[in-house]
Motif scaffolding. Structure first.
Motif, PDB file in Angstrom:
ATOM      1  N   ALA A 112      10.348   7.530  -7.128  1.00  0.00           N
ATOM      2  CA  ALA A 112      10.772   6.297  -7.809  1.00  0.00           C
ATOM      3  C   ALA A 112      11.857   5.582  -7.003  1.00  0.00           C
ATOM      4  CB  ALA A 112      11.280   6.637  -9.214  1.00  0.00           C
ATOM      5  N   GLU A 113      12.792   6.334  -6.410  1.00  0.00           N
ATOM      6  CA  GLU A 113      13.866   5.730  -5.619  1.00  0.00           C
ATOM      7  C   GLU A 113      13.294   5.045  -4.391  1.00  0.00           C
ATOM      8  OE1 GLU A 113      18.067   6.978  -3.453  1.00  0.00           O
ATOM      9  OE2 GLU A 113      16.862   8.480  -4.525  1.00  0.00           O
ATOM     10  N   SER A 114      12.350   5.712  -3.720  1.00  0.00           N
ATOM     11  CA  SER A 114      11.731   5.095  -2.539  1.00  0.00           C
ATOM     12  C   SER A 114      10.937   3.870  -2.921  1.00  0.00           C
ATOM     13  CB  SER A 114      10.830   6.122  -1.835  1.00  0.00           C
ATOM     14  OG  SER A 114      11.586   7.230  -1.392  1.00  0.00           O
ATOM     15  N   PHE A 165       0.828  -1.209   0.000  1.00  0.00           N
ATOM     16  CA  PHE A 165       0.000   0.000   0.000  1.00  0.00           C
ATOM     17  C   PHE A 165       0.868   1.266   0.000  1.00  0.00           C
ATOM     18  CE2 PHE A 165      -3.192  -2.984   1.799  1.00  0.00           C
ATOM     19  CZ  PHE A 165      -4.159  -2.826   0.813  1.00  0.00           C
ATOM     20  N   ALA A 166       2.047   1.190   0.670  1.00  0.00           N
ATOM     21  CA  ALA A 166       2.927   2.360   0.675  1.00  0.00           C
ATOM     22  C   ALA A 166       3.441   2.663  -0.729  1.00  0.00           C
ATOM     23  CB  ALA A 166       4.087   2.134   1.628  1.00  0.00           C
ATOM     24  N   LYS A 167       3.653   1.672  -1.505  1.00  0.00           N
ATOM     25  CA  LYS A 167       4.138   1.867  -2.870  1.00  0.00           C
ATOM     26  C   LYS A 167       3.087   2.529  -3.751  1.00  0.00           C
ATOM     27  CE  LYS A 167       6.055  -1.623  -4.837  1.00  0.00           C
ATOM     28  NZ  LYS A 167       6.266  -3.021  -5.253  1.00  0.00           N
ATOM     29  N   LEU A 168       1.786   2.356  -3.361  1.00  0.00           N
ATOM     30  CA  LEU A 168       0.712   2.938  -4.179  1.00  0.00           C
ATOM     31  C   LEU A 168       0.524   4.428  -3.913  1.00  0.00           C
ATOM     32  CD1 LEU A 168      -1.964   0.078  -3.894  1.00  0.00           C
ATOM     33  CD2 LEU A 168      -0.360   0.532  -5.773  1.00  0.00           C
ATOM     34  N   GLY A 169       1.136   4.945  -2.888  1.00  0.00           N
ATOM     35  CA  GLY A 169       0.974   6.360  -2.562  1.00  0.00           C
ATOM     36  C   GLY A 169       1.508   7.272  -3.661  1.00  0.00           C
ATOM     37  N   GLU A 170       0.826   8.424  -3.834  1.00  0.00           N
ATOM     38  CA  GLU A 170       1.233   9.331  -4.910  1.00  0.00           C
ATOM     39  C   GLU A 170       2.509  10.080  -4.566  1.00  0.00           C
ATOM     40  OE1 GLU A 170      -2.030  11.901  -5.614  1.00  0.00           O
ATOM     41  OE2 GLU A 170      -3.336  10.312  -6.442  1.00  0.00           O
ATOM     42  N   SER A 171       2.806  10.278  -3.316  1.00  0.00           N
ATOM     43  CA  SER A 171       3.981  11.057  -2.917  1.00  0.00           C
ATOM     44  C   SER A 171       5.269  10.243  -2.865  1.00  0.00           C
ATOM     45  CB  SER A 171       3.726  11.701  -1.550  1.00  0.00           C
ATOM     46  OG  SER A 171       3.506  10.683  -0.563  1.00  0.00           O
ATOM     47  N   VAL A 172       5.180   8.942  -3.168  1.00  0.00           N
ATOM     48  CA  VAL A 172       6.378   8.077  -3.111  1.00  0.00           C
ATOM     49  C   VAL A 172       7.195   8.294  -4.380  1.00  0.00           C
ATOM     50  CG1 VAL A 172       7.218   5.728  -2.970  1.00  0.00           C
ATOM     51  CG2 VAL A 172       5.174   6.399  -1.686  1.00  0.00           C
TER      52      VAL A 172
END
Length: 615
Positions: free
Chosen positions: A423-425, A414-421
């Motif tokens: 590409a490196e994170s 779910f953290a990967k789906l966040g818009e503020s993440v």
């Protein structure tokens, strides 16, 4: 039933008697051949000595004949020389007499006086030279009489001249009587010279013939001896070459057997018939903790002491039993071997006697192996309560950690789906997700709660291998490790990506732990296509300190580890199971040289759909 047993016993006895008879017959034939060869060489040397002795005898005889013939030639030549000397003295005497009578000069009497002094000794020597020949003695006697008469006439003429009768003396010089006497003397001496010349010719021919016979005899005897020496040398060299070939064959066989014994997976000890150690293979050296050079020639009871498992009482060594009894000894299941450090090692050993071609015992061989792992398993099986408690505890731990791991994976998703993440994170979260997935997989795999998926996929190992290396970027950086990548394009394989990822990661992790700071890891991916198989080869090489020989046989055993306090001994065991489930194999290479050390793990994954069926 009794008749069948009796017939079987008779058949066995007949077979043993037949083998013993064949061995005795072969032994007798070998002894006969050995005696024949020695007797042949002895006869050859005796014949050679006889030829040399015969040659020496014949040559000596011919040399004696040659000496006699040469003496005869010299004797004839001396007779001719004395005759010529007498002739010369008579001529000198007559010349001196004539010169004095015609001139009255006393200087002419010098040759006459010298002839008077020498002619009689020369005639006596000539008589001695012809003493063995009656015709020669008669001629010399006549010659002496004529010469004496001639010398008396010459002396009378000189005395007549000196007494003042010069004319009478000159008439006597030219008288017919003096001339006829000189003619008789010359004719007689010519006869002697003619006869001696004839004798000289025949004697010279005999001398030359004896020389020719001597030379021919020497050449013939030398040729025969040289031929005999050639054949004898040929026979000796043939036997020497045959023995050298046999020695080389024995050496080759010994090297082959030594190589075979060295390459055996079990430990091997060889002894002579007295029970003294003659050979240890590297496996035996590692288990016992000794070197062959330090124990060679020592009694096997001292090098290989055995004790009873239950009572720890010393056991009789199997070598003594097989040499005394002549039969093999079955494997012992309840024996401890005391190593060089005093530790007791459970082993299973067997021994057999070594016999020569005459069926006589010449030594023994002990084959044994370390059964410590089997012993531990046996102890665990004997104590089922501890095994059940351990299983329950592990199952509880597995259930407790599996749910948090799944939850952590979901949260990362779910953290990967966040818009503020960024590409490196997102990449870092993906790596973390992979690590958590493998932790969950290991827990289920080891404890047996993981049901293998029946769904396989086509995997590009070059991409998978690169992904594994990226997950260890921080570890590479922290130890300043140089990673050499040779990831060639290879055909895809059928299998489970997660399992192969875990297997490669285990090997890379071990390599990171093995290399020192600033070390090197060589990661290679290649494709092998030949008539036997088509496989993808995953190779991971490190330049660490390597693996101790004593630990190499236990690498893939569960719970075996050399990492004090940092490992549980499950990585290589898990890796081997994963590779085998994919139809492949794993091999280890060791670099033990002074200039190059380290370990190489090679994983072979076949290009086949059959592997997917076993997953």
């Amino acid at each position: 039933m009794f008749l069948n047993l009796q017939n079987t016993y008779k058949s066995i006895n007949l077979q043993r008697m037949s083998k013993r008879f064949n061995a005795q017959r072969i032994s007798k034939r070998l002894n006969a051949d050995r005696i024949y060869k020695r007797f042949s060489m002895l006869i050859g040397f005796l014949v050679l000595l006889m030829l040399l002795a015969a040659n020496a005898t014949i040559t000596r005889y011919l040399l004696e004949v040659q000496t006699v013939d040469q003496a005869s030639v010299w004797h004839t030549q001396e007779v001719l020389t004395q005759v010529a000397e007498v002739r010369s003295l008579i001529a000198n005497a007559e010349t001196g007499q004539r010169g004095f009578v015609y001139t009255g000069d006393p200087n002419f009497l010098g040759p006459y006086d010298m002839a008077v002094d020498q002619i009689d000794p020369n005639l006596q020597q000539l008589a001695q030279l012809t003493v063995d020949s009656p015709p020669g003695r008669a001629r010399i006697f006549t010659l002496r009489s004529l010469v004496q008469t001639k010398m008396e006439m010459l002396s009378a003429t000189i005395l007549m001249f000196q007494s003042g009768h010069q004319a009478d003396a000159r008439e006597m010089v030219v008288s017919e009587r003096g001339r006829l006497l000189l003619v008789k003397i010359n004719n007689l001496m010519n006869e002697i010279v003619s006869e001696e010349s004839t004798l000289r010719g025949s004697r010279s021919a005999a001398y030359k013939s004896s020389v020719s016979r001597t030379v021919a005899s020497i050449y013939l005897a030398s040729g025969v001896v040289a031929l005999a020496v050639f054949f004898l040398a040929y026979y000796v060299f043939r036997e020497v070459n045959r023995r050298e070939r046999r020695a080389r064959g024995r050496l080759t066989r010994e090297k082959w057997f030594r190589l075979a014994l060295t390459s055996l997976g079990d430990a091997v000890i060889a002894t002579d018939k007295r029970g003294l150690v003659t050979f240890l293979n590297p496996k035996a050296e590692r288990i016992m903790g000794v070197q062959l050079i330090s124990v060679k020639g020592q009694p096997v009871e001292r090098v290989f002491p055995l004790f009873d498992v239950a009572t720890l009482a010393p056991l009789e060594n199997s070598v003594t039993r097989v040499i005394e009894g002549g039969n093999s000894v079955a494997p012992e299941n309840r024996a401890f071997l005391r190593g060089s450090g005093g530790n007791l090692i459970p082993i299973k050993d067997s021994a057999t006697v070594i016999r020569d071609r005459r069926d006589k015992p010449v030594g023994a061989v002990i084959v044994f192996r370390d059964v410590s792992y089997e012993h531990q398993i046996h102890e665990v099986e004997r104590n089922p309560d501890s095994l059940g408690i351990s299983s329950m505890l592990l199952a509880t731990v597995s259930r407790q950690i599996d749910a948090p791991l799944v939850a952590a994976c979901d949260l990362i998703y779910f953290a990967k789906l966040g818009e503020s993440v960024s590409a490196e994170s997102s990449d870092l979260l993906t790596l973390a997700e992979g690590h958590l997935g493998r932790v969950s997989h290991i827990s289920r795999e080891v404890l047996g709660f993981y049901r293998h998926s029946e769904l396989s996929e086509q995997i590009d190992l070059s991409v998978l291998f690169d992904s594994v290396l990226k997950t260890f970027t921080n570890q590479f950086w922290s130890k300043n490790i140089t990673v050499i990548r040779e990831l060639h394009l290879c055909p895809s394989v059928s299998g489970l990506s997660a399992e192969l990822h875990q297997a490669i990661a285990n090997l890379v992790s071990n390599a990171i732990d093995a290399v020192p700071v600033g070390g090197t890891i060589h990661a290679q991916l290649s494709y092998l296509d030949n008539a036997d198989a088509k496989v993808v080869v995953i190779s991971i090489r490190d330049n660490g300190p390597g693996i101790e020989p004593a630990n190499r046989d236990h690498l893939f055993e569960p719970f075996f580890t050399t990492k004090d306090g940092t490992g549980y001994g499950l990585g290589l065991w898990t890796t081997q199971r994963i590779v085998e489930r994919h139809g492949g194999s794993i091999q280890v290479e060791y670099e033990d040289g002074e200039d190059s050390k380290g370990t190489v793990f090679n994983v072979f994954v076949p290009i086949s759909t059959s592997s997917s069926s076993s997953i």
